[in-house]
Design a protein around this motif. Sequence first.
Motif, short mmCIF file in Angstrom:
data_model
loop_
_atom_site.label_atom_id
_atom_site.label_comp_id
_atom_site.label_asym_id
_atom_site.label_seq_id
_atom_site.Cartn_x
_atom_site.Cartn_y
_atom_site.Cartn_z
N GLY A 173 0.81 -1.21 0.00
CA GLY A 173 0.00 0.00 0.00
C GLY A 173 0.85 1.26 0.00
N TYR A 174 1.93 1.24 0.77
CA TYR A 174 2.82 2.41 0.83
C TYR A 174 3.47 2.67 -0.53
CZ TYR A 174 6.81 5.35 2.05
OH TYR A 174 7.72 6.36 2.10
N ILE A 175 3.95 1.62 -1.17
CA ILE A 175 4.62 1.79 -2.46
C ILE A 175 3.64 2.29 -3.51
CG2 ILE A 175 5.77 0.56 -4.34
CD1 ILE A 175 7.02 -1.27 -2.23
N LEU A 176 2.45 1.70 -3.54
CA LEU A 176 1.47 2.08 -4.56
C LEU A 176 0.99 3.51 -4.37
CD1 LEU A 176 -0.65 -1.19 -4.83
CD2 LEU A 176 1.12 -0.37 -6.39
N THR A 177 0.72 3.91 -3.12
CA THR A 177 0.22 5.27 -2.87
C THR A 177 1.31 6.32 -3.00
OG1 THR A 177 0.52 4.94 -0.48
CG2 THR A 177 -1.67 4.50 -1.40
N THR A 178 2.57 5.91 -2.87
CA THR A 178 3.68 6.86 -2.98
C THR A 178 4.10 7.09 -4.42
OG1 THR A 178 4.51 6.20 -0.80
CG2 THR A 178 6.05 7.34 -2.25
N THR A 179 4.06 6.05 -5.24
CA THR A 179 4.61 6.12 -6.59
C THR A 179 3.56 6.40 -7.66
OG1 THR A 179 4.42 3.71 -6.85
CG2 THR A 179 6.49 4.58 -5.97
N LEU A 180 2.27 6.24 -7.33
CA LEU A 180 1.23 6.38 -8.35
C LEU A 180 0.31 7.55 -8.03
CD1 LEU A 180 0.31 2.61 -8.80
CD2 LEU A 180 1.76 4.01 -10.28
N PRO A 181 -0.35 8.11 -9.04
CA PRO A 181 -1.29 9.21 -8.80
C PRO A 181 -2.48 8.74 -7.97
CG PRO A 181 -1.41 8.47 -11.07
CD PRO A 181 -0.22 7.79 -10.48
N PRO A 182 -3.21 9.66 -7.32
CA PRO A 182 -4.29 9.31 -6.39
C PRO A 182 -5.36 8.39 -6.98
CG PRO A 182 -3.77 11.64 -6.20
CD PRO A 182 -2.98 11.12 -7.37
N PRO A 268 -2.34 11.36 5.47
CA PRO A 268 -2.12 10.93 4.08
C PRO A 268 -1.98 9.41 4.01
CG PRO A 268 -0.65 12.73 4.66
CD PRO A 268 -1.29 12.29 5.93
N PRO A 269 -2.44 8.77 2.93
CA PRO A 269 -2.31 7.32 2.81
C PRO A 269 -0.89 6.83 2.99
CG PRO A 269 -3.76 8.18 1.10
CD PRO A 269 -3.15 9.38 1.79
N GLN A 270 0.08 7.58 2.48
CA GLN A 270 1.47 7.14 2.61
C GLN A 270 1.86 7.02 4.09
OE1 GLN A 270 0.30 9.66 0.87
NE2 GLN A 270 1.32 9.92 -1.13
N SER A 271 1.49 7.98 4.90
CA SER A 271 1.83 7.95 6.32
C SER A 271 1.10 6.81 7.02
CB SER A 271 1.45 9.29 6.98
OG SER A 271 2.16 10.36 6.40
N ALA A 272 -0.16 6.57 6.66
CA ALA A 272 -0.93 5.51 7.29
C ALA A 272 -0.33 4.14 6.98
CB ALA A 272 -2.38 5.57 6.82
N PHE A 273 0.02 3.91 5.72
CA PHE A 273 0.60 2.62 5.36
C PHE A 273 2.00 2.45 5.95
CE2 PHE A 273 -2.57 2.58 1.82
CZ PHE A 273 -3.15 1.36 2.14
N LEU A 274 2.75 3.55 6.07
CA LEU A 274 4.08 3.46 6.68
C LEU A 274 3.97 3.04 8.14
CD1 LEU A 274 7.11 3.87 6.28
CD2 LEU A 274 6.81 6.25 7.00
N ALA A 275 2.98 3.60 8.86
CA ALA A 275 2.76 3.18 10.24
C ALA A 275 2.40 1.70 10.29
CB ALA A 275 1.65 4.03 10.87
N GLY A 276 1.62 1.23 9.30
CA GLY A 276 1.30 -0.19 9.22
C GLY A 276 2.53 -1.05 9.00
#
Length: 430
Positions: A173-182, A268-276
């Motif tokens: 989830g972190y990789i996809l939300t970080t590298t791809l558009p919303p 932000p999704p990136q922060s949420a997935f990083l915490a995961g």
Amino acid sequence: MNDVDGRPRPPSRFATVLALSLGNAIEIYDFTVYSFFSLTIGKLFFPVQSEFGPLLLALLTFGIGFVVRPLGGIVIGAYADRAGRRPALVLTIALMALGTLLIGLCPTYADIGLLAPAAIVVGRCLQGFSAGGEIGVATTFLMELGRPSGRGLRVSWQMASQGAAALCGALSGYILTTTLPPGALEAGVWRIPFLVGLLIIPVGLYARWSLPETAVGGRRQTVILRNLVSGHGRTLFAGVLMIMGGTASTYVNIYYMPTYLIKTIALPPQSAFLAGCFAGATLLIVAPLAGRLSDRLGSRRPFVFWSWLGTAVLTYPAFWVVVQTQSATAALVAFVVLIGFNAAGSGSCLIMVMENFPRGVRATGLSVVYSVGVSVFGGFAPFIVTWLISVSGNPMSPAWYVTACATAALFGVTRLRERTEPEGAVPVQR
């Protein structure tokens, strides 16, 4: 490799533990990656016109997968007690692959209408039936693999593999939300983690075909179930209570946490997935360390007691800090601490439950205890806490839920004896 007489050489204990852990990680990854992408799945398959409607329906479907877990625990657990641990483990991973295939390739509501959510429900039921038998059989296999003095470390790999699965799911989830558009996730990118899980299923199947077999009783399923219910009712009840604390913490603080941080805390999704990712890594690292320490100390009860007590005491303050600060750093630290307490006692909890069942009903007993506990208090936890937030408007609702479950688990610890088999009680491999 073969022995001098030409027969295949059985795998080493390390290879067996690795095969079990790898297969379990693959299964748990396939089963739980749904939760990490529930926001997207809700929009695509459950287009209800309300703020929480799509998410609630997606999480309800996530919970439906747990409804059939007790059935899977009974059927597959009894099959393992009768026919052997290895064929049961091969069956679970094959069923999990089928359910994941159905979800990962299913057209959306916009394409086929009501058939889309129906197919998702069927896929979740297949996954739930598989997972219901997986935990009990795989954990029993790990317990029976060697001497009682090493059970803590061996069984801890069950929890560590769940941490690895959570880490991989959150990392995707972190990789996809970080590298791809919303909009990329809703455009179909959400399917990638499911399909990746399918690609590594053959590795898990091969690893499990290579497993040795442990001695089993050979009795009929009805006899196993009758003996379990009539002779071990106290253990079943206390075991379900003990599972409550760990499963509530796991499903709220790991699997639901990215959704909570995005939807409720507005991170932000990136922060949420990083915490995961950090929460999954904590479970992966702490569980084996705690398991090894419990072996050295020779007692499981203190680890379970202090783990659930720490969860009960610290959950509300941890959520309060996250809600008040709305900080990604605070969320990361808070959930790592909570999962650390969970990981410290989860393996010992499973061992205490298993050691209270004789070998002839052990896989069935743990499967029933775990699947019932997880189905009621874990699988529906994301739905329950989301519903509580939607009707009360209180973002602290998940904290109250986890605290209540951890408190009930503390009572369960006091109702179950700590038993240890003689050091020579090592099951025969064949």
